[in-house]
Motif scaffolding. Structure first.
Motif, PDB file in Angstrom:
ATOM      1  N   ARG A 179       2.358  14.769 -13.576  1.00  0.00           N
ATOM      2  CA  ARG A 179       1.041  15.377 -14.024  1.00  0.00           C
ATOM      3  C   ARG A 179       1.409  16.827 -13.788  1.00  0.00           C
ATOM      4  O   ARG A 179       1.031  17.781 -14.696  1.00  0.00           O
ATOM      5  CB  ARG A 179      -0.205  14.484 -13.638  1.00  0.00           C
ATOM      6  CG  ARG A 179      -0.403  13.289 -14.009  1.00  0.00           C
ATOM      7  CD  ARG A 179      -1.576  12.861 -13.987  1.00  0.00           C
ATOM      8  NE  ARG A 179      -1.663  11.359 -14.498  1.00  0.00           N
ATOM      9  CZ  ARG A 179      -1.703  10.417 -13.419  1.00  0.00           C
ATOM     10  NH1 ARG A 179      -1.567  10.666 -12.139  1.00  0.00           N
ATOM     11  NH2 ARG A 179      -1.952   9.121 -13.842  1.00  0.00           N
ATOM     12  N   ALA A 180       1.454  17.226 -12.419  1.00  0.00           N
ATOM     13  CA  ALA A 180       1.384  18.487 -12.366  1.00  0.00           C
ATOM     14  C   ALA A 180       2.526  19.455 -12.841  1.00  0.00           C
ATOM     15  O   ALA A 180       2.252  20.618 -13.345  1.00  0.00           O
ATOM     16  CB  ALA A 180       1.601  18.677 -10.563  1.00  0.00           C
ATOM     17  N   PHE A 181       3.686  18.710 -12.849  1.00  0.00           N
ATOM     18  CA  PHE A 181       4.696  19.300 -13.768  1.00  0.00           C
ATOM     19  C   PHE A 181       4.506  19.626 -15.134  1.00  0.00           C
ATOM     20  O   PHE A 181       4.782  20.528 -15.992  1.00  0.00           O
ATOM     21  CB  PHE A 181       6.210  18.806 -13.293  1.00  0.00           C
ATOM     22  CG  PHE A 181       6.651  19.221 -12.014  1.00  0.00           C
ATOM     23  CD1 PHE A 181       7.227  20.499 -11.978  1.00  0.00           C
ATOM     24  CD2 PHE A 181       6.801  18.238 -11.044  1.00  0.00           C
ATOM     25  CE1 PHE A 181       7.701  21.031 -10.831  1.00  0.00           C
ATOM     26  CE2 PHE A 181       7.174  18.769 -10.017  1.00  0.00           C
ATOM     27  CZ  PHE A 181       7.859  19.889  -9.720  1.00  0.00           C
ATOM     28  N   SER A 182       3.891  18.614 -15.837  1.00  0.00           N
ATOM     29  CA  SER A 182       3.646  18.708 -17.208  1.00  0.00           C
ATOM     30  C   SER A 182       2.447  19.351 -17.724  1.00  0.00           C
ATOM     31  O   SER A 182       2.400  19.636 -18.985  1.00  0.00           O
ATOM     32  CB  SER A 182       3.694  17.095 -17.827  1.00  0.00           C
ATOM     33  OG  SER A 182       2.702  16.445 -17.390  1.00  0.00           O
ATOM     34  N   GLY A 189       0.711  -1.231   0.136  1.00  0.00           N
ATOM     35  CA  GLY A 189       0.016  -0.114   0.086  1.00  0.00           C
ATOM     36  C   GLY A 189       1.125   1.294   0.032  1.00  0.00           C
ATOM     37  O   GLY A 189       0.524   2.321  -0.925  1.00  0.00           O
ATOM     38  N   VAL A 190       1.922   1.335   0.861  1.00  0.00           N
ATOM     39  CA  VAL A 190       2.748   2.300   0.779  1.00  0.00           C
ATOM     40  C   VAL A 190       3.227   2.675  -0.571  1.00  0.00           C
ATOM     41  O   VAL A 190       3.656   3.833  -1.118  1.00  0.00           O
ATOM     42  CB  VAL A 190       3.820   2.055   1.862  1.00  0.00           C
ATOM     43  CG1 VAL A 190       4.949   3.370   1.794  1.00  0.00           C
ATOM     44  CG2 VAL A 190       3.387   2.258   3.360  1.00  0.00           C
ATOM     45  N   MET A 191       3.823   1.676  -1.260  1.00  0.00           N
ATOM     46  CA  MET A 191       4.509   1.691  -2.540  1.00  0.00           C
ATOM     47  C   MET A 191       3.478   2.213  -3.634  1.00  0.00           C
ATOM     48  O   MET A 191       3.840   3.062  -4.370  1.00  0.00           O
ATOM     49  CB  MET A 191       4.924   0.254  -2.998  1.00  0.00           C
ATOM     50  CG  MET A 191       6.363  -0.288  -2.322  1.00  0.00           C
ATOM     51  SD  MET A 191       6.915  -1.889  -2.801  1.00  0.00           S
ATOM     52  CE  MET A 191       7.246  -1.495  -4.472  1.00  0.00           C
ATOM     53  N   TRP A 233       1.322   6.582  -6.957  1.00  0.00           N
ATOM     54  CA  TRP A 233       0.411   7.475  -7.119  1.00  0.00           C
ATOM     55  C   TRP A 233       0.959   9.039  -7.116  1.00  0.00           C
ATOM     56  O   TRP A 233       0.446   9.969  -7.831  1.00  0.00           O
ATOM     57  CB  TRP A 233      -0.812   7.138  -6.444  1.00  0.00           C
ATOM     58  CG  TRP A 233      -1.536   6.175  -7.087  1.00  0.00           C
ATOM     59  CD1 TRP A 233      -1.737   4.821  -6.527  1.00  0.00           C
ATOM     60  CD2 TRP A 233      -2.510   6.311  -8.233  1.00  0.00           C
ATOM     61  NE1 TRP A 233      -2.571   4.230  -7.372  1.00  0.00           N
ATOM     62  CE2 TRP A 233      -3.096   4.995  -8.408  1.00  0.00           C
ATOM     63  CE3 TRP A 233      -2.821   7.315  -8.833  1.00  0.00           C
ATOM     64  CZ2 TRP A 233      -4.039   4.930  -9.301  1.00  0.00           C
ATOM     65  CZ3 TRP A 233      -3.584   7.236  -9.912  1.00  0.00           C
ATOM     66  CH2 TRP A 233      -4.279   5.908 -10.124  1.00  0.00           C
ATOM     67  N   SER A 234       1.788   9.366  -5.860  1.00  0.00           N
ATOM     68  CA  SER A 234       1.974  10.766  -5.540  1.00  0.00           C
ATOM     69  C   SER A 234       3.273  10.901  -6.633  1.00  0.00           C
ATOM     70  O   SER A 234       3.009  12.155  -7.048  1.00  0.00           O
ATOM     71  CB  SER A 234       2.745  10.650  -4.371  1.00  0.00           C
ATOM     72  OG  SER A 234       3.968   9.777  -3.892  1.00  0.00           O
TER      73      SER A 234
END
Length: 306
Positions: A26-29, A12-14, A19-20
């Motif tokens: 996506r935010a940078f692109s 779950g952590v991976m 996802w992060s």
């Protein structure tokens, strides 16, 4: 039991980390993607929509005509003449500028002290303003007052007025196009030649491949196949985009002998105010440019060698 729970927790952590990272990517692109949509995708989509209407610049209303503009285009002899002239111009400029640049690159590759000087000299036309240089070329190729006219007169030959003769005007534009393009192609070929190892050149010389044409045919050109494909396609695109010299020197004349597709698009859209028909011409133009790019991708994937 604890081991299984720990494994689920680690998984779950991976997933959360993945996802992060994806969200961060996506935010940078996003700014680049929005800029691409706003400056490339959206204008092309708008041009495609306008090409399906009878819109005229300055008019408020418009009517949907479907493929009417494209049907009109197929029946327009001036369109076919412009397309034919663009094809002939490209067929003259591209082979000469590509092969000429390749030969110059092979010649300059063996130079050490004067190489930089020749690189600057041949690249200067690329950095010059083609609109201003067209005026200089109009003097050089003038059949009455230019140096070429003086040379022909001294040799006892009739002078050639390139831009006043319908059979020579396209050749005159092609001469300017070659002059302007060959330096750009030369730099690309020189960059490709630098990748060829010196050991390979020395080994080929020991095998008897030491002449100019032998090195060009059996060593350099096969190894420069990917570079040649890129140079060829870029030259086709740039040649098909000829506009400045036509607008400054001939304006499509004499008698439509130098009318090019891009110049016709400008004339019909902004002078004739036929934005709908001009947009249809633009769509055809974009399809042709896209076809050149597809050819580059297809040949590049094959990794062809000459």
């Amino acid at each position: 039991m604890n081991t299984r729970s720990d494994a689920k927790l680690n998984a779950g952590v991976m997933r959360t980390a993945e996802w992060s990272q994806a969200s961060l990517a996506r935010a940078f692109s996003a700014p680049a993607f929005i800029l691409l949509v706003a400056t490339v995708v959206a204008p092309v989509f708008i041009v495609l929509l306008i090409s399906l209407t009878d819109y005229r610049l300055g008019r408020i209303t418009l009517n949907f005509v479907g493929l009417g503009n494209y049907t009109r285009m197929l029946a327009d002899p001036f369109f076919w003449s412009a397309l034919c002239n663009s094809a002939i111009y490209t067929a003259i400029v591209v082979p000469v500028s590509v092969f000429g640049a390749l030969c110059l690159a092979v010649l300059l590759d063996g130079r050490r002290r004067s190489r930089r000087f020749y690189e600057i000299v041949y690249f200067l036309p690329v950095t010059s303003t083609l609109t201003a240089m067209s005026i200089v070329w109009s003097y050089l190729l003038n059949g009455h007052i230019g140096p070429l006219a003086s040379l022909f007169t001294a040799l006892g030959l009739p002078p050639l007025d390139f831009f006043a003769d319908g059979t020579l005007a396209l050749i005159g534009l092609a001469i300017i196009g070659i002059w302007h393009l060959i330096g750009f192609n030369l730099i690309l070929f020189l960059a490709g030649i630098t990748v060829i190892s010196g050991e390979l050149k020395e080994a080929s010389a020991l095998d008897g491949i030491d002449g100019f044409w032998d090195r060009l045919r059996y060593l350099i050109w096969p190894l420069l196949a990917p570079t040649t494909i890129v140079v060829f396609v870029l030259s086709c695109i740039q040649a098909f985009q000829v506009f400045d010299t036509v607008a400054v020197l001939t304006n499509g004349g004499p008698y439509g002998a130098t009318e090019m597709l891009l110049h016709k698009i400008n004339t019909d859209t902004f002078i004739g105010l036929k934005a709908g028909y001009g947009s249809a011409l633009t769509v055809v133009y974009l399809v042709l440019i896209g076809a050149f790019s597809l050819v580059q991708v297809a040949l590049g994937n094959r990794k062809a060698h000459f």
